[in-house]
Design an enzyme around this catalytic site. Sequence first.
Site, PDB file in Angstrom:
ATOM      1  N   ASN A  45     -10.697  -3.256  -6.223  1.00 50.60           N
ATOM      2  CA  ASN A  45      -9.787  -2.342  -6.800  1.00 50.60           C
ATOM      3  C   ASN A  45     -10.308  -1.836  -8.532  1.00 50.60           C
ATOM      4  O   ASN A  45     -10.037  -1.066  -9.149  1.00 50.60           O
ATOM      5  CB  ASN A  45      -8.353  -2.717  -7.316  1.00 50.60           C
ATOM      6  CG  ASN A  45      -7.611  -2.586  -5.901  1.00 50.60           C
ATOM      7  OD1 ASN A  45      -6.496  -3.504  -5.740  1.00 50.60           O
ATOM      8  ND2 ASN A  45      -8.022  -1.562  -4.795  1.00 50.60           N
TER       9      ASN A  45
ATOM     10  N   ASP B 170       0.750  -1.119   0.090  1.00 51.49           N
ATOM     11  CA  ASP B 170      -0.077  -0.131   0.044  1.00 51.49           C
ATOM     12  C   ASP B 170       0.739   0.971   0.132  1.00 51.49           C
ATOM     13  O   ASP B 170       1.885   1.342   0.544  1.00 51.49           O
ATOM     14  CB  ASP B 170      -0.955  -0.201   1.304  1.00 51.49           C
ATOM     15  CG  ASP B 170      -1.824   1.125   1.155  1.00 51.49           C
ATOM     16  OD1 ASP B 170      -2.259   1.335  -0.030  1.00 51.49           O
ATOM     17  OD2 ASP B 170      -2.671   1.275   2.151  1.00 51.49           O
TER      18      ASP B 170
ATOM     19  N   ARG C 284      -0.903   8.175 -10.309  1.00 52.96           N
ATOM     20  CA  ARG C 284      -0.897   6.989  -9.669  1.00 52.96           C
ATOM     21  C   ARG C 284       0.033   6.060 -10.232  1.00 52.96           C
ATOM     22  O   ARG C 284       0.499   5.062  -9.554  1.00 52.96           O
ATOM     23  CB  ARG C 284      -2.270   6.519  -9.177  1.00 52.96           C
ATOM     24  CG  ARG C 284      -2.992   7.723  -8.497  1.00 52.96           C
ATOM     25  CD  ARG C 284      -4.677   7.434  -8.249  1.00 52.96           C
ATOM     26  NE  ARG C 284      -4.509   6.079  -7.495  1.00 52.96           N
ATOM     27  CZ  ARG C 284      -4.254   6.058  -6.116  1.00 52.96           C
ATOM     28  NH1 ARG C 284      -4.155   7.235  -5.383  1.00 52.96           N
ATOM     29  NH2 ARG C 284      -4.303   4.674  -5.516  1.00 52.96           N
TER      30      ARG C 284
END
Length: 245
Positions: A72, A24, A37
Amino acid sequence: MALFEKQKKDLSRPVPRHIAIIMDGNGRWAKKRGMPRSYGHAAGSETFRRIATYCKDIGVDFLTVYAFSTENWKRSEEEVGAIMGLLQKYLIEALEKMEKDRVKICFMGDLSRLPEELQALCANAVEKSKHFDGVQLNICLNYGGRDEILHAAREYARRCASGECTPEELDEETFSSLLYSAGVPDPDLIIRPSGELRLSNFLLWQAAYAEFYYTDVLWPDFTPEELEKAIAAFNSRSRRFGGTK
Ligand code: FPP
Protein backbone atom coordinates in the site's frame (compact mmCIF):
# COMPACT_ATOMS: atom_id res chain seq x y z
CA MET A 1 -35.55 -5.33 16.57
CA ALA A 2 -32.45 -4.99 14.41
CA LEU A 3 -30.89 -8.31 13.44
CA PHE A 4 -27.71 -7.56 15.32
CA GLU A 5 -29.60 -6.86 18.56
CA LYS A 6 -31.38 -10.19 18.28
CA GLN A 7 -28.19 -12.10 17.56
CA LYS A 8 -26.46 -10.75 20.66
CA LYS A 9 -28.81 -12.83 22.74
CA ASP A 10 -28.71 -15.89 20.51
CA LEU A 11 -26.15 -18.22 22.02
CA SER A 12 -27.34 -21.22 20.04
CA ARG A 13 -25.45 -20.72 16.80
CA PRO A 14 -21.72 -21.39 16.64
CA VAL A 15 -19.51 -18.39 15.97
CA PRO A 16 -16.08 -18.74 14.32
CA ARG A 17 -13.34 -18.36 16.90
CA HIS A 18 -11.16 -16.27 14.58
CA ILE A 19 -12.51 -14.05 11.80
CA ALA A 20 -10.13 -12.22 9.45
CA ILE A 21 -11.26 -9.47 7.10
CA ILE A 22 -9.75 -7.81 4.02
CA MET A 23 -11.42 -4.40 4.30
CA ASP A 24 -11.67 -3.79 0.56
CA GLY A 25 -13.71 -1.43 -1.60
CA ASN A 26 -13.23 1.91 0.16
CA GLY A 27 -11.84 3.60 -2.95
CA ARG A 28 -14.67 2.43 -5.22
CA TRP A 29 -17.26 3.40 -2.61
CA ALA A 30 -15.87 6.95 -2.57
CA LYS A 31 -15.58 7.11 -6.38
CA LYS A 32 -19.25 6.17 -6.76
CA ARG A 33 -20.02 9.27 -4.71
CA GLY A 34 -17.60 11.54 -6.58
CA MET A 35 -15.46 11.83 -3.47
CA PRO A 36 -11.71 11.38 -2.82
CA ARG A 37 -10.44 7.94 -1.80
CA SER A 38 -9.74 9.19 1.73
CA TYR A 39 -13.50 9.70 2.16
CA GLY A 40 -13.96 5.98 1.50
CA HIS A 41 -11.29 5.09 4.04
CA ALA A 42 -12.98 7.29 6.64
CA ALA A 43 -16.27 5.47 5.98
CA GLY A 44 -14.37 2.15 6.07
CA SER A 45 -12.93 2.93 9.45
CA GLU A 46 -16.46 3.57 10.81
CA THR A 47 -17.49 0.17 9.44
CA PHE A 48 -14.45 -1.34 11.14
CA ARG A 49 -15.55 0.12 14.50
CA ARG A 50 -19.08 -1.28 14.11
CA ILE A 51 -17.88 -4.72 13.04
CA ALA A 52 -15.24 -4.91 15.80
CA THR A 53 -17.89 -4.05 18.42
CA TYR A 54 -20.28 -6.57 16.94
CA CYS A 55 -17.62 -9.32 16.94
CA LYS A 56 -16.97 -8.59 20.60
CA ASP A 57 -20.71 -8.74 21.35
CA ILE A 58 -21.27 -12.11 19.69
CA GLY A 59 -18.23 -13.71 21.30
CA VAL A 60 -15.65 -13.88 18.51
CA ASP A 61 -12.29 -14.46 20.23
CA PHE A 62 -9.98 -13.08 17.52
CA LEU A 63 -10.66 -10.48 14.83
CA THR A 64 -7.87 -9.74 12.36
CA VAL A 65 -8.17 -6.84 9.90
CA TYR A 66 -5.97 -5.94 6.94
CA ALA A 67 -5.52 -2.20 7.43
CA PHE A 68 -2.35 -1.45 5.43
CA SER A 69 -0.27 -3.83 3.34
CA THR A 70 3.43 -3.78 2.47
CA GLU A 71 2.26 -2.90 -1.06
CA ASN A 72 0.00 0.00 0.00
CA TRP A 73 3.01 2.36 0.17
CA LYS A 74 2.66 2.56 -3.64
CA ARG A 75 -0.44 4.75 -3.15
CA SER A 76 -0.30 8.54 -3.20
CA GLU A 77 1.26 10.31 -0.24
CA GLU A 78 -2.12 11.90 0.43
CA GLU A 79 -3.93 8.55 0.61
CA VAL A 80 -1.23 6.92 2.77
CA GLY A 81 -1.36 9.95 5.08
CA ALA A 82 -5.15 9.70 5.32
CA ILE A 83 -5.03 6.01 6.29
CA MET A 84 -2.29 6.65 8.89
CA GLY A 85 -4.38 9.54 10.27
CA LEU A 86 -7.44 7.28 10.62
CA LEU A 87 -5.40 4.63 12.41
CA GLN A 88 -4.02 7.27 14.74
CA LYS A 89 -7.52 8.58 15.46
CA TYR A 90 -8.78 5.07 16.17
CA LEU A 91 -5.91 4.29 18.55
CA ILE A 92 -6.32 7.54 20.49
CA GLU A 93 -10.01 6.72 20.93
CA ALA A 94 -9.28 3.09 21.79
CA LEU A 95 -6.82 4.17 24.47
CA GLU A 96 -9.46 6.43 26.00
CA LYS A 97 -12.15 3.72 26.07
CA MET A 98 -9.87 0.85 26.89
CA GLU A 99 -11.09 0.04 30.42
CA LYS A 100 -14.69 -0.07 29.21
CA ASP A 101 -14.12 -2.00 25.95
CA ARG A 102 -11.55 -4.51 27.27
CA VAL A 103 -10.37 -5.23 23.73
CA LYS A 104 -6.85 -6.63 23.51
CA ILE A 105 -5.10 -4.77 20.70
CA CYS A 106 -2.23 -6.41 18.80
CA PHE A 107 -0.44 -5.62 15.55
CA MET A 108 0.90 -7.78 12.81
CA GLY A 109 3.48 -6.34 10.42
CA ASP A 110 6.70 -4.36 10.37
CA LEU A 111 5.78 -1.25 12.34
CA SER A 112 9.27 0.27 12.06
CA ARG A 113 8.38 2.06 8.80
CA LEU A 114 5.37 3.83 10.28
CA PRO A 115 5.43 7.46 11.47
CA GLU A 116 7.01 7.59 14.95
CA GLU A 117 3.92 9.03 16.57
CA LEU A 118 1.85 6.15 15.26
CA GLN A 119 4.45 3.61 16.38
CA ALA A 120 4.28 5.06 19.89
CA LEU A 121 0.48 4.82 19.92
CA CYS A 122 0.65 1.21 18.75
CA ALA A 123 3.13 0.32 21.50
CA ASN A 124 0.98 2.09 24.08
CA ALA A 125 -2.21 0.32 22.95
CA VAL A 126 -0.49 -3.09 23.06
CA GLU A 127 0.99 -2.46 26.51
CA LYS A 128 -2.19 -1.06 28.05
CA SER A 129 -4.50 -3.72 26.62
CA LYS A 130 -2.32 -6.78 27.09
CA HIS A 131 -4.26 -8.10 30.09
CA PHE A 132 -7.72 -7.71 28.55
CA ASP A 133 -9.63 -10.87 27.87
CA GLY A 134 -12.35 -9.60 25.51
CA VAL A 135 -11.93 -10.02 21.78
CA GLN A 136 -8.31 -9.85 20.57
CA LEU A 137 -8.07 -7.39 17.72
CA ASN A 138 -5.11 -7.93 15.39
CA ILE A 139 -4.50 -4.93 13.14
CA CYS A 140 -2.31 -5.83 10.15
CA LEU A 141 -0.23 -2.78 9.50
CA ASN A 142 2.58 -2.63 6.93
CA TYR A 143 1.79 -6.32 6.74
CA GLY A 144 2.48 -8.76 3.92
CA GLY A 145 2.20 -12.54 4.09
CA ARG A 146 5.43 -13.02 2.14
CA ASP A 147 7.24 -10.44 4.25
CA GLU A 148 6.06 -12.24 7.38
CA ILE A 149 7.31 -15.61 6.11
CA LEU A 150 10.69 -14.12 5.10
CA HIS A 151 10.99 -12.42 8.47
CA ALA A 152 10.40 -15.75 10.26
CA ALA A 153 12.75 -17.65 7.92
CA ARG A 154 15.52 -15.10 8.53
CA GLU A 155 15.04 -15.39 12.28
CA TYR A 156 15.26 -19.17 12.17
CA ALA A 157 18.33 -19.01 9.92
CA ARG A 158 19.95 -16.63 12.43
CA ARG A 159 19.26 -19.09 15.25
CA CYS A 160 20.74 -21.93 13.19
CA ALA A 161 23.83 -19.85 12.41
CA SER A 162 24.33 -19.18 16.12
CA GLY A 163 24.10 -22.92 16.84
CA GLU A 164 20.80 -22.71 18.76
CA CYS A 165 19.02 -25.14 16.42
CA THR A 166 19.34 -27.04 13.15
CA PRO A 167 17.38 -26.85 9.85
CA GLU A 168 16.11 -30.42 10.43
CA GLU A 169 14.49 -29.46 13.73
CA LEU A 170 12.22 -26.87 12.10
CA ASP A 171 8.56 -27.90 12.26
CA GLU A 172 5.25 -26.11 11.68
CA GLU A 173 4.81 -25.23 15.33
CA THR A 174 8.24 -23.61 15.62
CA PHE A 175 7.79 -21.75 12.34
CA SER A 176 4.34 -20.49 13.42
CA SER A 177 5.87 -19.20 16.64
CA LEU A 178 8.19 -16.94 14.61
CA LEU A 179 5.39 -15.31 12.62
CA TYR A 180 3.78 -11.99 13.55
CA SER A 181 0.72 -14.08 14.45
CA ALA A 182 2.56 -16.13 17.11
CA GLY A 183 0.09 -17.39 19.71
CA VAL A 184 -2.98 -16.61 17.59
CA PRO A 185 -4.94 -19.59 16.24
CA ASP A 186 -5.30 -19.75 12.44
CA PRO A 187 -8.32 -17.87 11.07
CA ASP A 188 -11.45 -19.98 10.68
CA LEU A 189 -13.16 -17.56 8.33
CA ILE A 190 -11.62 -15.01 5.95
CA ILE A 191 -14.02 -12.42 4.55
CA ARG A 192 -13.33 -10.28 1.50
CA PRO A 193 -15.94 -7.74 0.52
CA SER A 194 -16.01 -5.78 -2.77
CA GLY A 195 -16.15 -8.71 -5.17
CA GLU A 196 -12.43 -9.40 -5.49
CA LEU A 197 -11.54 -13.08 -5.42
CA ARG A 198 -7.95 -13.06 -4.24
CA LEU A 199 -5.93 -13.22 -1.05
CA SER A 200 -3.65 -10.22 -1.80
CA ASN A 201 -0.75 -11.37 0.38
CA PHE A 202 -2.97 -11.72 3.47
CA LEU A 203 -2.20 -14.44 6.07
CA LEU A 204 -0.58 -16.73 3.47
CA TRP A 205 0.66 -19.26 6.03
CA GLN A 206 -2.31 -19.01 8.40
CA ALA A 207 -4.98 -19.32 5.70
CA ALA A 208 -4.13 -22.97 4.95
CA TYR A 209 -7.51 -24.30 6.16
CA ALA A 210 -9.55 -21.12 6.45
CA GLU A 211 -13.00 -20.94 4.93
CA PHE A 212 -13.40 -18.04 2.49
CA TYR A 213 -16.41 -15.79 2.12
CA TYR A 214 -16.69 -13.24 -0.66
CA THR A 215 -19.38 -10.65 -1.23
CA ASP A 216 -19.89 -7.82 -3.73
CA VAL A 217 -20.80 -5.43 -0.91
CA LEU A 218 -18.12 -2.73 -0.57
CA TRP A 219 -16.47 -2.50 2.85
CA PRO A 220 -18.07 0.83 3.91
CA ASP A 221 -21.49 -0.79 3.29
CA PHE A 222 -20.64 -3.98 5.20
CA THR A 223 -23.00 -4.30 8.17
CA PRO A 224 -23.43 -6.72 11.09
CA GLU A 225 -26.19 -8.31 8.96
CA GLU A 226 -23.61 -8.97 6.23
CA LEU A 227 -21.31 -10.48 8.83
CA GLU A 228 -24.14 -12.74 9.95
CA LYS A 229 -24.52 -13.94 6.33
CA ALA A 230 -20.82 -14.80 6.31
CA ILE A 231 -21.15 -16.66 9.62
CA ALA A 232 -24.21 -18.57 8.33
CA ALA A 233 -22.23 -19.56 5.20
CA PHE A 234 -19.35 -20.65 7.43
CA ASN A 235 -21.68 -22.74 9.59
CA SER A 236 -23.06 -24.50 6.50
CA ARG A 237 -19.60 -25.71 5.42
CA SER A 238 -18.09 -29.06 6.25
CA ARG A 239 -14.49 -28.60 7.43
CA ARG A 240 -12.38 -31.72 7.03
CA PHE A 241 -8.85 -30.30 7.28
CA GLY A 242 -7.67 -32.77 4.64
CA GLY A 243 -9.28 -35.75 6.36
CA THR A 244 -12.68 -37.35 5.86
CA LYS A 245 -15.85 -36.48 7.68
C1 FPP B 1 -8.63 -1.31 0.77
O1 FPP B 1 -9.62 -0.68 -0.03
C2 FPP B 1 -8.48 -0.59 2.02
C3 FPP B 1 -7.30 -0.12 2.53
C4 FPP B 1 -6.02 -0.33 1.84
C5 FPP B 1 -7.25 0.65 3.78
C6 FPP B 1 -8.09 0.15 4.91
C7 FPP B 1 -8.07 1.16 5.99
C8 FPP B 1 -9.12 1.55 6.74
C9 FPP B 1 -10.46 0.91 6.67
C10 FPP B 1 -9.02 2.70 7.69
C11 FPP B 1 -8.17 2.57 8.92
C12 FPP B 1 -8.25 1.27 9.63
C13 FPP B 1 -8.50 1.10 10.97
C14 FPP B 1 -8.30 -0.26 11.56
C15 FPP B 1 -8.94 2.19 11.87
P1 FPP B 1 -9.18 0.03 -1.38
O2 FPP B 1 -8.78 1.41 -1.10
O3 FPP B 1 -8.12 -0.78 -2.08
O4 FPP B 1 -10.51 0.00 -2.20
P2 FPP B 1 -10.67 -0.08 -3.78
O5 FPP B 1 -10.22 -1.48 -4.18
O6 FPP B 1 -12.12 0.12 -3.99
O7 FPP B 1 -9.82 0.99 -4.39
